[in-house]
Scaffold this motif. Structure first.
Motif, PDB file in Angstrom:
ATOM      1  N   PRO A  95       0.792  -1.242   0.000  1.00  0.00           N
ATOM      2  CA  PRO A  95       0.000   0.000   0.000  1.00  0.00           C
ATOM      3  C   PRO A  95       0.816   1.280   0.000  1.00  0.00           C
ATOM      4  N   SER A  96       2.010   1.258   0.596  1.00  0.00           N
ATOM      5  CA  SER A  96       2.843   2.460   0.570  1.00  0.00           C
ATOM      6  C   SER A  96       3.913   2.387  -0.517  1.00  0.00           C
ATOM      7  N   ARG A  97       3.893   1.318  -1.261  1.00  0.00           N
ATOM      8  CA  ARG A  97       4.881   1.080  -2.326  1.00  0.00           C
ATOM      9  C   ARG A  97       6.309   1.099  -1.807  1.00  0.00           C
ATOM     10  N   SER A  98       6.460   0.775  -0.556  1.00  0.00           N
ATOM     11  CA  SER A  98       7.803   0.676   0.021  1.00  0.00           C
ATOM     12  C   SER A  98       8.506  -0.547  -0.570  1.00  0.00           C
ATOM     13  N   PRO A  99       9.813  -0.468  -0.794  1.00  0.00           N
ATOM     14  CA  PRO A  99      10.556  -1.626  -1.301  1.00  0.00           C
ATOM     15  C   PRO A  99      10.337  -2.857  -0.427  1.00  0.00           C
ATOM     16  N   ALA A 116       8.544  -5.027   4.261  1.00  0.00           N
ATOM     17  CA  ALA A 116       8.949  -3.796   3.580  1.00  0.00           C
ATOM     18  C   ALA A 116      10.006  -3.019   4.350  1.00  0.00           C
ATOM     19  N   CYS A 117      10.676  -2.126   3.612  1.00  0.00           N
ATOM     20  CA  CYS A 117      11.733  -1.300   4.194  1.00  0.00           C
ATOM     21  C   CYS A 117      11.192  -0.245   5.156  1.00  0.00           C
ATOM     22  N   ASP A 118       9.894   0.050   5.091  1.00  0.00           N
ATOM     23  CA  ASP A 118       9.334   1.042   6.003  1.00  0.00           C
ATOM     24  C   ASP A 118       8.915   0.432   7.339  1.00  0.00           C
ATOM     25  N   GLY A 119       9.271  -0.840   7.577  1.00  0.00           N
ATOM     26  CA  GLY A 119       8.968  -1.490   8.851  1.00  0.00           C
ATOM     27  C   GLY A 119       7.603  -2.136   8.917  1.00  0.00           C
ATOM     28  N   SER A 120       6.943  -2.297   7.793  1.00  0.00           N
ATOM     29  CA  SER A 120       5.604  -2.889   7.781  1.00  0.00           C
ATOM     30  C   SER A 120       5.614  -4.227   7.047  1.00  0.00           C
ATOM     31  N   VAL A 121       4.566  -5.010   7.287  1.00  0.00           N
ATOM     32  CA  VAL A 121       4.310  -6.207   6.486  1.00  0.00           C
ATOM     33  C   VAL A 121       2.897  -6.116   5.940  1.00  0.00           C
ATOM     34  N   VAL A 137       5.188  -3.360  11.999  1.00  0.00           N
ATOM     35  CA  VAL A 137       5.751  -4.347  12.920  1.00  0.00           C
ATOM     36  C   VAL A 137       7.100  -3.934  13.487  1.00  0.00           C
ATOM     37  N   SER A 138       7.732  -2.902  12.921  1.00  0.00           N
ATOM     38  CA  SER A 138       9.054  -2.495  13.386  1.00  0.00           C
ATOM     39  C   SER A 138       9.319  -1.059  12.977  1.00  0.00           C
ATOM     40  N   GLU A 139      10.292  -0.450  13.644  1.00  0.00           N
ATOM     41  CA  GLU A 139      10.746   0.875  13.228  1.00  0.00           C
ATOM     42  C   GLU A 139      11.870   0.777  12.205  1.00  0.00           C
ATOM     43  N   SER A 439       4.247  10.003  -5.640  1.00  0.00           N
ATOM     44  CA  SER A 439       4.165   9.847  -4.187  1.00  0.00           C
ATOM     45  C   SER A 439       5.528   9.473  -3.652  1.00  0.00           C
ATOM     46  N   SER A 440       5.779   9.815  -2.398  1.00  0.00           N
ATOM     47  CA  SER A 440       7.061   9.534  -1.767  1.00  0.00           C
ATOM     48  C   SER A 440       7.229   8.035  -1.526  1.00  0.00           C
ATOM     49  N   PRO A 441       8.392   7.457  -1.860  1.00  0.00           N
ATOM     50  CA  PRO A 441       8.627   6.046  -1.547  1.00  0.00           C
ATOM     51  C   PRO A 441       8.613   5.762  -0.052  1.00  0.00           C
TER      52      PRO A 441
END
Length: 461
Positions: A95-99, A116-121, A137-139, A439-441
């Motif tokens: 949803p955030s298009r994070s790597p 993902a690199c933004d700390g989400s799954v 799930v993480s920072e 949008s911002s990665p």
């Protein structure tokens, strides 16, 4: 008996992942492709390679039935392929298009995970290809995730070093803080689990930047209480352990390391059975076949499956197994050992006479090599090529996270600051803006299409 069956060299960049089905082997690479081979004779399938990702592919996995192959990439998507034809069937976008650094599919093929690199799954329903939920799930970047064999739980691991157990409903069940110092790189559940009255026990393997492979007992007692207890610490490898996998019967666990080795352990006893040293580069991925050949031995595949050159080392390999220091910190003795390790023993006396340490080696060029008395053009060329290779290996080694591009997770060579305040590699953010919504990665908020160098001297474009 352990022997090399085949060496596969079709990829043009480092192999980042590999996976088996009952009949196929899949590999994925920084060259943006996946390749699919017959697990019987390792011949490449006619429809291979598979192209569809816009950036390097970090992970791949098969569904348990073997009909589908999944892959994830820096482009922020999980691709679903037909394992029989290579056709791209669907794309699941974070949803955030994070790597996305890792993906997994539940054993019952109902759910798909993307870390993902933004700390989400992100958790998708596989049959409908719809997003169920996205959990923070993480920072830090999520580098590892796997489903339990019952398909009701999953584990995540991040660069902060924590392991976290989650229910598929998004509930937090258990956390093991500082499971691996400097970060978790991979995790894998054993296929079997044990039921004893009201207690259910699973085996989980994890590995990390602390050079260790650990086996945990994950328990559920009385239906509600979860715990994670350390069973074995396996430390035969002398550099960061990048990947791990259980055999189909759970009796073996295998791991690949930056020290260029593959370790095979007895998962129950925690004893080392084999150390495979056929690679001349770091081992980024391992997988074990779910079927057994006629001789009864499991087949292990491990990468980097040499692509014939190229590929960036993720951490530096210092002059000795126990020393992963930067070139600028090397002593004269370290430099001399490096020369011997690289087959340049004839230069040791010249370097010793000239008191060449790490900083001096770092500044060495064709002119200074000639001044030192290295008159052979061939020998001088070999030395400089080895030195360039060493510098390239160390350039992406232990760089602080802020030096890595959030899109590619590579060391930035031409960094620019985008309007969202984050720094990116110029080529990567330009490609991102050209190919996706504005949008911002990092934040997924609207991104003004201008960037500036860190010095603030100019604007882009």
């Amino acid at each position: 008996m352990v022997s090399v069956l085949r060496t596969l060299e079709q990829h043009a960049d480092e192999v980042s992942g590999c996976a088996f089905s009952a009949s196929l082997l899949a590999t994925c690479s920084g060259d943006k492709t996946l390749r699919v081979y017959s697990a019987e004779d390792f011949s490449e399938c006619p429809f291979s390679p598979l192209s569809g990702h816009g950036y390097g592919v970090h992970c791949c996995c098969f569904t348990s039935c073997g009909s589908y192959l999944l892959s994830c990439s820096t482009d922020g998507a999980v691709a679903v392929w037909s394992a029989h034809t290579g056709e791209l069937l669907s794309t699941l976008e974070h949803p955030s298009r994070s790597p996305l650094r890792v993906c997994a599919v539940a054993l019952d093929s109902t759910l798909v995970l993307g870390g993902a690199c933004d700390g989400s799954v992100a958790l998708w329903d596989f049959s409908s290809k719809t997003l169920r939920r996205c959990l923070a799930v993480s920072e830090a970047s999520v580098m590892a995730c796997c489903f339990s064999p019952c398909s009701q739980m999953f584990v995540t691991g991040s660069t902060h070093g924590d392991l976290r157990l989650w229910g598929v409903d998004g509930s937090a069940l258990c956390v093991q803080k500082d499971a691996h110092d400097l970060g978790v790189t991979c995790c894998s559940f054993a296929p079997q689990f044990k039921v004893d009255g009201c207690c259910v026990e699973f085996r989980l393997a994890s590995c990390g930047q602390d050079n260790q492979l650990k086996i945990w007992i994950v328990s559920q007692r009385e239906g509600t209480v979860y715990s994670m207890k350390l069973l074995h610490v396996l430390s035969s490898q002398t550099a960061p352990v990048l990947s791990c996998a259980f055999s189909s019967d759970g009796a073996l666990v295998v791991s690949g390391s930056v020290d260029k080795t593959v370790a095979i352990y007895d998962a129950n006893l925690g004893t080392l059975l084999h150390s495979l040293k056929q690679h001349d580069r770091y081992v980024t991925a391992v997988a074990m076949s779910p079927t057994k050949p006629e001789d009864g031995d499991d087949t292990t595949v491990y990468g980097k499956i040499e692509p014939g050159g190229g590929g960036r080392r993720v951490r530096q390999e210092g002059p000795s197994d126990s020393s992963l220091t930067l070139l600028s910190d090397w002593s004269e003795e370290d430099v001399q050992k490096w020369l011997c390790d690289e087959g340049l023993e004839e230069l040791v006396e010249i370097f010793k006479t000239n008191n060449i340490d790490g900083p001096e080696l770092n500044r060495l060029n064709k002119e200074t090599a000639l001044e030192m008395g290295i008159e052979s053009v061939g020998l001088r060329g070999r030395l400089l090529r080895k030195l360039e290779s060493l510098k390239a290996a160390q350039s992406g080694s232990e760089a602080p996270d802020e030096f890595l591009c959030p899109i590619t997770r590579e060391l930035m060579r031409d960094p620019v600051i985008a309007a969202d305040g984050y720094s990116y590699e110029r080529e990567s953010i330009e490609s991102w803006i050209r190919g996706k919504a504005k949008s911002s990665p990092m934040t997924n908020l609207p991104l003004q299409t201008h960037c500036s160098p860190p010095t603030g001297r100019s604007r882009w474009p």
